[in-house]
Design an enzyme around this catalytic site. Structure first.
Site, short mmCIF file in Angstrom:
data_model
loop_
_atom_site.label_atom_id
_atom_site.label_comp_id
_atom_site.label_asym_id
_atom_site.label_seq_id
_atom_site.Cartn_x
_atom_site.Cartn_y
_atom_site.Cartn_z
N ARG A 53 0.85 -1.19 0.00
CA ARG A 53 0.00 0.00 0.00
C ARG A 53 0.89 1.25 0.00
O ARG A 53 2.10 1.14 -0.02
CB ARG A 53 -0.97 -0.02 1.19
N GLY A 54 0.24 2.43 0.07
CA GLY A 54 1.00 3.67 -0.04
C GLY A 54 1.09 4.05 -1.51
O GLY A 54 1.39 3.20 -2.37
N ALA A 55 0.82 5.32 -1.80
CA ALA A 55 0.63 5.73 -3.19
C ALA A 55 1.79 5.29 -4.12
O ALA A 55 1.54 4.63 -5.14
CB ALA A 55 0.41 7.24 -3.24
N GLN A 202 -2.15 2.20 10.21
CA GLN A 202 -0.86 2.24 9.49
C GLN A 202 0.21 2.95 10.31
O GLN A 202 1.40 2.67 10.16
CB GLN A 202 -1.02 2.97 8.14
N ASP A 243 -1.96 11.02 -1.39
CA ASP A 243 -2.31 10.09 -2.47
C ASP A 243 -2.65 10.80 -3.77
O ASP A 243 -2.63 10.20 -4.84
CB ASP A 243 -3.48 9.21 -2.03
N ASN A 253 -5.37 12.74 1.41
CA ASN A 253 -4.51 11.80 2.15
C ASN A 253 -5.39 11.00 3.11
O ASN A 253 -6.60 11.19 3.18
CB ASN A 253 -3.41 12.55 2.90
N LYS A 254 -4.76 10.11 3.84
CA LYS A 254 -5.47 9.21 4.74
C LYS A 254 -6.45 9.96 5.64
O LYS A 254 -6.13 11.04 6.14
CB LYS A 254 -4.43 8.45 5.58
#
Ligand code: MRU
Length: 359
Positions: A53-55, A202, A243, A253-254
């Site tokens: 995961r993570g852009a 996360q 993201d 973002n998150k």
């Protein structure tokens, strides 16, 4: 970045030269497990189910996913099908589309085995460039931390981050965490407030893990604690990842990032975004137009942790209905600056033409 002192990237080719290895991030921090991706279907599942995961890392995984798909079938219709299947895995991080578009452009002129070779070449280039980019983000961002350290001699600097925008979200170094790692390596005393980042945690399970592996002092806090810490002058700086950034500079973002940005503005704490230029999306005018991923309610109602006997267990915390929007949008007006591989800027406009060229 190192795990138990050994350098690793987060994605790499197996010794056979074609299958792809990643850390299964669902197991961290309790177990370090490596997953071997052998098909485009498996790569798509790994992205959708957040083994990885993570852009930037989502983009890199999709790039290698396309390689795996083309290895099985390199025809034009298959290329389109693999592209579509991978693009459909997660909607918010624009790096996914960016990487797939770049892959498609690289392989399109070729056929058969040449096409497969071109795919692997392009995926490797995407990964190598991500490492260089993040290192550059670190070099630019560390100057902000160095300036703060000069203004506060002898005092530990407290930096707050949300979610995971470290090496586990990229191929190496991370985006938001890259300046922090460099500051630590240069003996600037830094301490990181790590938002736990519900619902998937996360922060608590990934950011805390990687900071610990690198020896960076840190403390995990409940997501709601940041505002109080800012009021108490216990936060010098916030740095988060993203993201997707819209043309007007709005930052997706998150979930929870926006509330931190509001608290930072109210308390005069600088709020920076660490990102590669590939995360700017010039095709989106404003943050409200960015698609927000709605994930399973089960991620909210069930949490995972280590039980007393050492096994990893799931616990249901409510039987009520739950909603799970995974990202939010921080308006550009709340952003102090964007730390990119080209430098730090207060407005993203200056980079947009460059994104258009490379996109
Ligand atoms: O849902 P995730 O874990 O993929 O979300 C990750 C984030 O929101 C990160 O902060 C973002 O991708 C920046 S990554 C360098």
């Amino acid at each position: 970045m190192k795990i138990h002192g050994v350098h690793h990237r987060t994605i790499w080719l197996s010794d056979n030269g074609w299958s792809v290895r990643i850390f299964d991030q669902r197991q961290l921090p309790w177990r370090i497990e490596i997953a071997e991706l052998t098909s485009v279907e498996m790569a798509a599942r790994a992205i959708r189910e957040m083994w990885t995961r993570g852009a930037p890392l989502v983009g890199a995984t999709a790039a290698y996913g396309l390689c795996l798909g083309l290895r099985a079938d390199a025809s034009d219709p298959a290329l389109e099908a693999h592209y579509k299947a991978l693009l459909a895995t997660r909607p918010t991080a624009v790096n996914l589309r960016w990487a797939l578009d770049r892959m498609k452009a690289a392989v399109k002129p070729h056929q058969g085995e040449r096409r497969v070779a071109a795919a692997y070449q392009c995926a490797a280039a995407i990964c190598n460039e991500d490492v260089d980019t993040n290192r550059a983000i670190g070099e630019h961002g560390v100057q902000l931390i160095e300036a703060l350290a000069r203004a506060n001699p002898g005092r530990t600097l407290n930096i707050l981050t949300h979610c995971n925008a470290g090496w586990l979200a990229t191929v190496d170094y991370g985006t938001a965490l890259a300046p922090i790692y460099l500051a630590h390596d240069r003996s600037i005393p830094v301490h990181v407030w790590v938002d736990e980042t519900r619902p998937r945690n996360q922060g608590a399970s990934l950011t805390a893990f990687e900071l610990a592996q690198h020896g960076v002092p840190h403390t995990v806090i409940a997501d709601n604690a940041g505002g109080l810490l800012m009021q108490q002058r216990k936060v010098d700086l916030c740095i988060v990842g993203t993201d997707r950034v819209a043309r007007n500079g709005d930052v997706c973002n998150k979930i929870g990032t926006y509330l931190k940005a509001l608290a930072a503005r109210d308390n005069g704490v600088p709020f920076y975004i660490g990102l590669p230029l590939s995360t700017f999306d010039p095709s989106i005018a404003r943050g409200a137009d960015i698609p927000i991923e709605e994930r399973s309610a089960e991620e909210v109602t069930v949490i995972y942790g280590k039980s007393n006997d050492g096994s990893v267990a799931a616990v249901r915390i409510t039987d009520s209905p739950a909603a799970n929007p995974a990202f939010d949008v921080t308006p550009a007006r709340l952003v102090t600056g964007y730390i990119t591989e080209k430098g730090v800027t207060g407005t993203c406009d200056v980079f947009v033409p460059e994104v258009r060229k490379s996109g």
